[in-house]
Design an enzyme around this catalytic site. Sequence first.
Site, short mmCIF file in Angstrom:
data_model
loop_
_atom_site.label_atom_id
_atom_site.label_comp_id
_atom_site.label_asym_id
_atom_site.label_seq_id
_atom_site.Cartn_x
_atom_site.Cartn_y
_atom_site.Cartn_z
N GLY A 73 0.81 -1.20 0.00
CA GLY A 73 0.00 0.00 0.00
C GLY A 73 0.84 1.26 0.00
O GLY A 73 2.06 1.20 0.15
N SER A 77 4.84 10.23 -7.03
CA SER A 77 5.31 11.58 -6.78
C SER A 77 6.26 11.55 -5.56
O SER A 77 7.23 10.80 -5.58
CB SER A 77 4.12 12.52 -6.58
OG SER A 77 4.49 13.86 -6.62
N TRP A 78 5.99 12.35 -4.51
CA TRP A 78 6.81 12.23 -3.31
C TRP A 78 6.78 10.81 -2.78
O TRP A 78 7.76 10.31 -2.23
CB TRP A 78 6.33 13.22 -2.23
CG TRP A 78 6.82 12.87 -0.87
CD1 TRP A 78 6.09 12.40 0.18
CD2 TRP A 78 8.18 12.91 -0.40
NE1 TRP A 78 6.90 12.14 1.28
CE2 TRP A 78 8.19 12.45 0.94
CE3 TRP A 78 9.40 13.28 -0.98
CZ2 TRP A 78 9.35 12.36 1.70
CZ3 TRP A 78 10.56 13.19 -0.23
CH2 TRP A 78 10.53 12.74 1.09
N ASP A 113 3.39 14.99 -17.63
CA ASP A 113 3.51 15.30 -16.21
C ASP A 113 4.48 16.48 -16.07
O ASP A 113 5.67 16.34 -16.37
CB ASP A 113 4.04 14.07 -15.46
CG ASP A 113 4.08 14.24 -13.95
OD1 ASP A 113 4.05 15.38 -13.47
OD2 ASP A 113 4.16 13.20 -13.27
N HIS A 117 0.12 14.18 -14.32
CA HIS A 117 0.73 13.70 -13.08
C HIS A 117 -0.16 12.80 -12.24
O HIS A 117 0.31 11.91 -11.55
CB HIS A 117 1.14 14.93 -12.25
CG HIS A 117 1.79 14.61 -10.95
ND1 HIS A 117 3.07 14.08 -10.87
CD2 HIS A 117 1.37 14.76 -9.66
CE1 HIS A 117 3.40 13.91 -9.60
NE2 HIS A 117 2.39 14.31 -8.84
#
Length: 308
Positions: free
Chosen positions: A35, A102-103, A259, A287
């Site tokens: 997850g 992303s992060w 993106d 993105h």
Amino acid sequence: MYPINEPFEIGKLKVSNIHTLYYEVSGNKTGTPGGPGGGVDPTDRGFFNPDKYKIVLFDQRGSGQSTPSACLEENTTWDLVKDIEKLRELLKIDKWHVFGGSWGSTLSLAYAQSHPDRVKTLTLRGIFTLRKSELKFFYQEGASHLFPEAWDEYVAPIPEAERQDMVLAYHAQLNSVDEETRLNAARAWAKWEMWTSKLYVDPEHVAHADNDKFANAFARIENHYFVNCGFMRDGQLLESQEIDKIRHIPTVVVQGRYDVICPATTAYALKKVFPELTLHIVPDAGHSSREPGIGKLLVEATDAFADL
């Protein structure tokens, strides 16, 4: 995506004298664990087959339902890596599938490189490695050429004389003693990212930036990490000695061609140093993980990994 199922376990994990993490577990109690991290949304559960996966979601320090909200103290990449390990140990999971965009891709890579023996697979989206060149493109000059009207709103809180380093200028305002200064900067910072995150601008998504609690935590924590260069060497996650630690881990990367927050050049750079991974570049996406082409490939990846 799969139907959204309700968690069968919700908890709080105290990870330091200051921070307590929110986490939840859903899906199959005996399924293969995996997850995303970061600030989660219930729809994130939909990337995983609930009949096969034990789905673990958590909010990183200072974000989402973790407390204290927007707190920057004792909040570094390596604190978060330790938190993930504490959560794994709490849930008595030996190895798990790691998923992040992303992060979240940054944190997934940092965690996998720190604990390669605990990661079964990596499913990553919108690769971000916190290099100075990546930050400069999105927050200084690059994306500004594609979204000029949104850029005007982003730079508005910053005096013209301070705009040569937008991340640093925002840092001052996001940490101002004046609440309205902080919130005004937080809303503008968050709105810039909401504006640019999809191939087709989504007004509902942009409006999310008007939620002060969300914007304050989102902007302050992002900016804190960016000012501090992610608390790592520039390009560290792409260094050969770091990639060598994870070459054995089956890895899928899904990247939107358009993106502008995490441009495709970073995913391509990762593929060049880590040719063993599978890279999908979605030709009609930006993105967001919620764009159809990206979401479809993420679910296909988790389906393929479910029985590993």
